[in-house]
Every structure is written in C-alpha cells, then in structure tokens.
Write a protein that holds these residues in place. Structure first.
Motif, PDB file in Angstrom:
ATOM      1  N   GLN A  37       0.844  -1.194   0.025  1.00  0.00           N
ATOM      2  CA  GLN A  37       0.246   0.320  -0.107  1.00  0.00           C
ATOM      3  C   GLN A  37       1.122   1.364   0.511  1.00  0.00           C
ATOM      4  N   ILE A  38       2.168   0.724   0.866  1.00  0.00           N
ATOM      5  CA  ILE A  38       3.114   2.619   0.654  1.00  0.00           C
ATOM      6  C   ILE A  38       4.854   1.157  -0.052  1.00  0.00           C
ATOM      7  N   SER A  39       5.337   2.556  -0.632  1.00  0.00           N
ATOM      8  CA  SER A  39       6.624   2.397  -0.693  1.00  0.00           C
ATOM      9  C   SER A  39       7.576   1.930   0.118  1.00  0.00           C
ATOM     10  N   SER A  45       8.703   8.205   5.637  1.00  0.00           N
ATOM     11  CA  SER A  45       8.135   9.689   5.942  1.00  0.00           C
ATOM     12  C   SER A  45       7.118   9.981   6.265  1.00  0.00           C
ATOM     13  N   ILE A  46       6.199   8.790   5.607  1.00  0.00           N
ATOM     14  CA  ILE A  46       5.181   9.055   6.367  1.00  0.00           C
ATOM     15  C   ILE A  46       5.077   8.368   8.706  1.00  0.00           C
ATOM     16  N   VAL A  47       6.136   7.922   8.944  1.00  0.00           N
ATOM     17  CA  VAL A  47       5.842   7.355  10.386  1.00  0.00           C
ATOM     18  C   VAL A  47       6.900   9.070  10.761  1.00  0.00           C
ATOM     19  N   SER A  74       2.156  10.750  -0.388  1.00  0.00           N
ATOM     20  CA  SER A  74       3.136   9.586  -1.607  1.00  0.00           C
ATOM     21  C   SER A  74       1.182   8.741  -1.783  1.00  0.00           C
ATOM     22  N   VAL A  75       0.358   8.762  -1.061  1.00  0.00           N
ATOM     23  CA  VAL A  75      -0.527   8.199  -1.673  1.00  0.00           C
ATOM     24  C   VAL A  75      -2.119   8.723  -1.889  1.00  0.00           C
ATOM     25  N   ASP A  76      -2.570   8.000  -3.094  1.00  0.00           N
ATOM     26  CA  ASP A  76      -3.247   8.180  -4.280  1.00  0.00           C
ATOM     27  C   ASP A  76      -5.176   8.460  -3.240  1.00  0.00           C
ATOM     28  N   GLU A  77      -5.051   7.801  -2.397  1.00  0.00           N
ATOM     29  CA  GLU A  77      -6.608   7.250  -1.679  1.00  0.00           C
ATOM     30  C   GLU A  77      -6.160   7.318  -0.419  1.00  0.00           C
ATOM     31  N   LEU A  78      -7.972   6.858   0.659  1.00  0.00           N
ATOM     32  CA  LEU A  78      -7.468   6.629   2.434  1.00  0.00           C
ATOM     33  C   LEU A  78      -6.924   5.577   1.936  1.00  0.00           C
ATOM     34  N   SER A 107      -4.338   9.117   4.406  1.00  0.00           N
ATOM     35  CA  SER A 107      -4.725  10.375   3.229  1.00  0.00           C
ATOM     36  C   SER A 107      -3.763  11.524   2.683  1.00  0.00           C
ATOM     37  N   PRO A 108      -4.640  10.893   1.092  1.00  0.00           N
ATOM     38  CA  PRO A 108      -3.726  12.129   0.142  1.00  0.00           C
ATOM     39  C   PRO A 108      -3.828  13.949   0.598  1.00  0.00           C
TER      40      PRO A 108
END
Length: 156
Positions: A37-39, A45-47, A74-78, A107-108
């Motif tokens: 779901q994430i790269s 970066s998300i953390v 980095s995410v296109d959708e929730l 979320s984007p």
C-alpha cells in the motif's frame, strides 16, 4: 464512508506487541508497506509525519483507543489499518491509560474532506462500547474484518 473502503484487509494486526507509541506506529505503517500500500521509499517519511502529528497532541483519545493519522502525498487514496494490542501500549493517551485498539489512517493531502469523514466514521464506531469490546477480543484479522463488515452494514 465504510471501513471496507479504506481498511487494508491484509495489514490488520491482532497481536501487536511493542514497547511504545513510536514502535506501534512503525509496525502499523510497516504492515501497509508489506502489503504493497505504500512504498519502502516513503515509509520513513510517513512515520515521521504521523509522529509529528502526535507532537501536536496524542491521538490516544481515551478508553484504550488511539487513531494516529496523517495526510501524505505518496498515497492516492485513503488507506487504513487496525491493530489490537492485547497487552496495551503506552500512547500518552489523554486519559493516561494504555491503548489496546489502534486505527491508523493515511490520506492524500488534496482530500481533506474525505480524511475528516474517515476520522468521523472511525470515531463514531469507537464510541460504541460493544464494538470496542468485540474488537479487543478479536484474535484473528478475519474476526476484525467481520466486525468491520457488520459496522458497515449498520451504516446503510
């Protein structure tokens, strides 16, 4: 908004064992990475974004519940995942109690309305004591997903 629309089924954790809030967040984000779901490039970066949000005030909302969340380009959708921590996690919650149920939401940035609707859906269900009790008793991801499906049907 329904859980089935945002929760990544294969990333649900029912036996989270961590020492602290940061470890819990890392495990939840890691479960999303492992399930595609994430790269890996965006994981840190998300953390970091979630931890930065936690600095503003704990998302440990009380009654054994935390809803860490962030918006990230980095995410296109929730996307969301859930963890059950049978032994509890110190999350610096507002009520000072350990957390046993964690809902992570990413979320984007360009969909703030959807982000708020998802948080509202999550928090509405988490106010239901029976729902939370059954979640805490879930021992498998399938049991968690069955509860989420029932909650979605209540939304109709």
């Amino acid at each position: 908004m329904k859980f089935s629309e945002i929760v990544v089924k294969d990333s649900v954790i029912t036996d989270l064992k961590v020492e602290n809030k940061e470890d819990a967040i890392r495990k939840l984000v890691g479960s999303l990475r492992v399930n595609g779901q994430i790269s890996a490039d965006n994981e840190e970066s998300i953390v970091g974004a979630i931890l930065k949000r936690e600095e503003l005030g704990s998302t440990g909302i009380g009654k054994g519940i935390a809803v860490p969340h962030t918006k990230h380009p980095s995410v296109d959708e929730l996307i969301a995942t859930i963890a059950i921590a049978p032994e509890g996690v110190d999350f610096a919650s507002l009520d000072g109690e350990d957390v046993y149920i964690l809902f992570l939401l990413i979320s984007p940035p360009d969909r703030p309305g959807d982000h708020l609707r998802a948080l509202e859906t999550i928090s509405r269900h988490l106010r239901n004591e029976n729902f939370c009790n059954f979640l805490r008793q879930s021992r498998t991801p399938d049991e968690v997903l069955e509860l989420l499906t029932e909650a979605d049907q209540d939304e109709v």
